[in-house]
Design an enzyme around this catalytic site. Structure first.
Site, short mmCIF file in Angstrom:
data_model
loop_
_atom_site.label_atom_id
_atom_site.label_comp_id
_atom_site.label_asym_id
_atom_site.label_seq_id
_atom_site.Cartn_x
_atom_site.Cartn_y
_atom_site.Cartn_z
N GLU A 113 14.52 113.73 134.72
CA GLU A 113 15.31 114.87 134.23
C GLU A 113 15.79 114.48 132.85
OE1 GLU A 113 16.52 117.76 135.81
OE2 GLU A 113 16.17 117.40 137.97
ZN LIG Z 1 13.85 121.43 137.15
#
Ligand SMILES: [Zn+2]
Length: 507
Positions: A279
């Protein structure tokens, strides 16, 4: 001598003739649509003998979903045949369509590899790049596909066509490593608008963390691979940390990425693959940046994260291949430890009940450490020995289609057959207390087990547990499991009475 010279010349020719990605052609100012990206992948295929663009299928909105294979092996490029000593790495970009930088970073990576940069990577790896896992979301700037399905949590139900074709691709390319690239927004409704803070992270990495994942594979990923990846990305100048779960409020507890097998990360790891998620920071809309919403910088971060991962996997090829091969083979034999945990959840880390994380004040950019309750311990409940098989006696044709979508092997009973089974009787069903807003509500059945002889009828299904997907199949089929199919929309079978799917003791 002359052959080497020719080889050098030809890679030089490639290097000069590979066009920049469509995004680079806009000077990193605007995002190309999915067709333009696919055209670029076809261009790479045409220009390079080491690249092949293959169609995986079509999205709900009718857009092609391509994969780009990058390899020095003709049998991999033509027939998806993996090589014994080279990990196959499958990368998914922008599964959430409103997190576009993964698709851009992957095209850049493809351009570089085709042009002969990072030559050690194609010497040691075979790559499958799914730059646009969700082309509808890409073109519609949406998290979901054109049908409003969130494929990212669809890996048990396989409701969306996109999820099914990504599962088919996992089966077809049989990767040793799966990498799922996301971006995570730092602006949150409660944390930011009401409380005035934003999280301060550049790169967060997570892994398949469901406790039913092959133990040695999980240990290796958690204690060797992930720390090394975080170290490499950090030393390359991008502050990287372990993923702490979404932080949306100052007074919440922090944990890790979800344990459920409904997401790609855990689904792939349950199949015996090393599975990693990144992320990267998705900057706040209100900021002022050199490119729209800081997209050039975001793509740089995803590219750096991907490149570091590939270099690490290349360096770790030997132990990684041994572990992932073993994890995919062991369920085929009656292994000593075949216990599955039906209940999995987070609990307080008793050795470290609180943790501090850096936050940034929205108003003035002031950085400060905040204390959070640390609920990252993984709690396991209800150990159940893996059965010899599961019997399915309800909606058998629908179940047969669903099993086939997962590539789970089963047989159809052709004549009445008596078997010793653990009949599962649901005595009560209650709502699970831990459901958070926005998270699907789960129900918890109370189950009594009665060992008895049962006669299966013609047309009933038998799913043997001596197959590579056995633990995955058991966790989806068994009503006691936290990730049972019956927690999904359209499968509300959890009612009091004898349950129509049950473990077979002798098969
Ligand atoms: Zn995502």
């Amino acid at each position: 001598m002359s052959a080497v010279f020719l080889l050098l010349c030809s890679s030089l020719v490639w290097a000069q003739s590979i066009p920049p990605t469509p995004f680079e052609q806009t000077k990193k100012q605007s995002l190309p649509d999915s067709r333009t990206i696919d055209d670029y992948l076809m261009t790479l295929d045409t220009l390079s003998p080491r690249a092949r663009r293959v169609a995986l299928g079509t999205s709900a909105g009718g857009r092609p979903i391509p994969a780009l294979l990058l390899s020095e092996s003709p049998s991999f490029l033509q027939g998806a045949v993996g090589e014994q000593h080279k990990p196959t790495v499958m990368m998914f970009g922008s599964q959430h369509g409103n997190e576009p930088s993964g698709a851009e970073a992957m095209q850049q990576l493809a351009r570089e590899l085709v042009a002969g940069e990072h030559p050690e990577l194609l010497r040691r790896l075979n790559l499958v790049l799914v730059a646009m896992a969700n082309p509808d979301g890409r073109d519609l700037s949406s998290r979901h596909n054109a049908n409003n399905d969130n494929t990212n949590i669809d890996y048990v139900a396989l409701q969306a066509g996109e999820t099914r074709l990504l599962v088919d691709a996992l089966h077809r390319f049989d990767p040793d490593v799966v990498f799922d690239a996301h971006e995570s927004g730092i602006w949150k409704r409660v944390l930011t608008r009401e409380q005035g803070w934003m999280t301060d992270v550049e790169a967060q990495f997570d892994m398949g963390n469901n406790p039913n994942i092959d133990g040695r594979l999980r240990e290796y990923t958690e204690h060797t691979l992930l720390p090394a990846l975080i170290e490499r990305v950090s030393s390359a100048g991008l502050a990287a940390v372990r993923y702490r779960g979404e932080i949306t409020s100052l007074d919440q507890a922090v944990s890790r990425g979800g344990l459920g097998i409904t997401n790609l990360r855990n689904y792939a790891a349950m199949q015996g693959r090393v599975s990693i998620l990144v992320e990267n920071r998705l900057d706040n809309k209100a900021g002022v940046y050199a490119t729209p919403r800081n997209i050039a910088e975001r793509v740089r971060k995803q590219h750096l994260s991907m490149l570091a991962m590939l270099q690490l996997v290349a360096d770790e090829a030997e132990p990684l291949l041994a572990l992932s091969h073993r994890a995919r083979q062991r369920w085929q034999s009656a292994d000593a430890d075949r216990t599955l945990w039906m209940g999995v959840s987070f609990g307080t880390n008793r050795e470290q009940p609180e943790i501090t994380l850096p936050l940034v004040r929205m108003a003035d950019g002031h950085k400060q450490l905040h204390r959070f309750r640390n609920r990252e311990a993984i709690v396991t409940r209800e150990p159940v020995p893996l059965a010899a098989a599961y019997a399915v006696t309800r909606e058998r044709e629908r179940m047969a289609r669903w099993l086939a979508h997962h590539h789970i092997t089963f047989e159809t009973v052709s004549e009445p057959r008596q078997l010793l089974v653990d009949r599962l009787e649901i005595t009560a069903v209650r709502k699970q207390s831990e459901a958070r807003p926005g998270v699907r509500e789960k129900v918890k059945p109370e189950v009594r087990v009665n060992r008895q002889s049962v006669t299966l009828q013609r047309g009933d299904l038998l799913v043997p547990m001596g197959q590579p997907l056995a633990p995955l199949a058991a966790l989806m089929l068994d009503p006691r499991s936290a990730n049972a199919l019956y927690q999904e929309e359209g499968w509300s079978w959890l009612q009091p009475g004898a349950f129509p799917v049950f473990p077979v003791v002798e098969y």
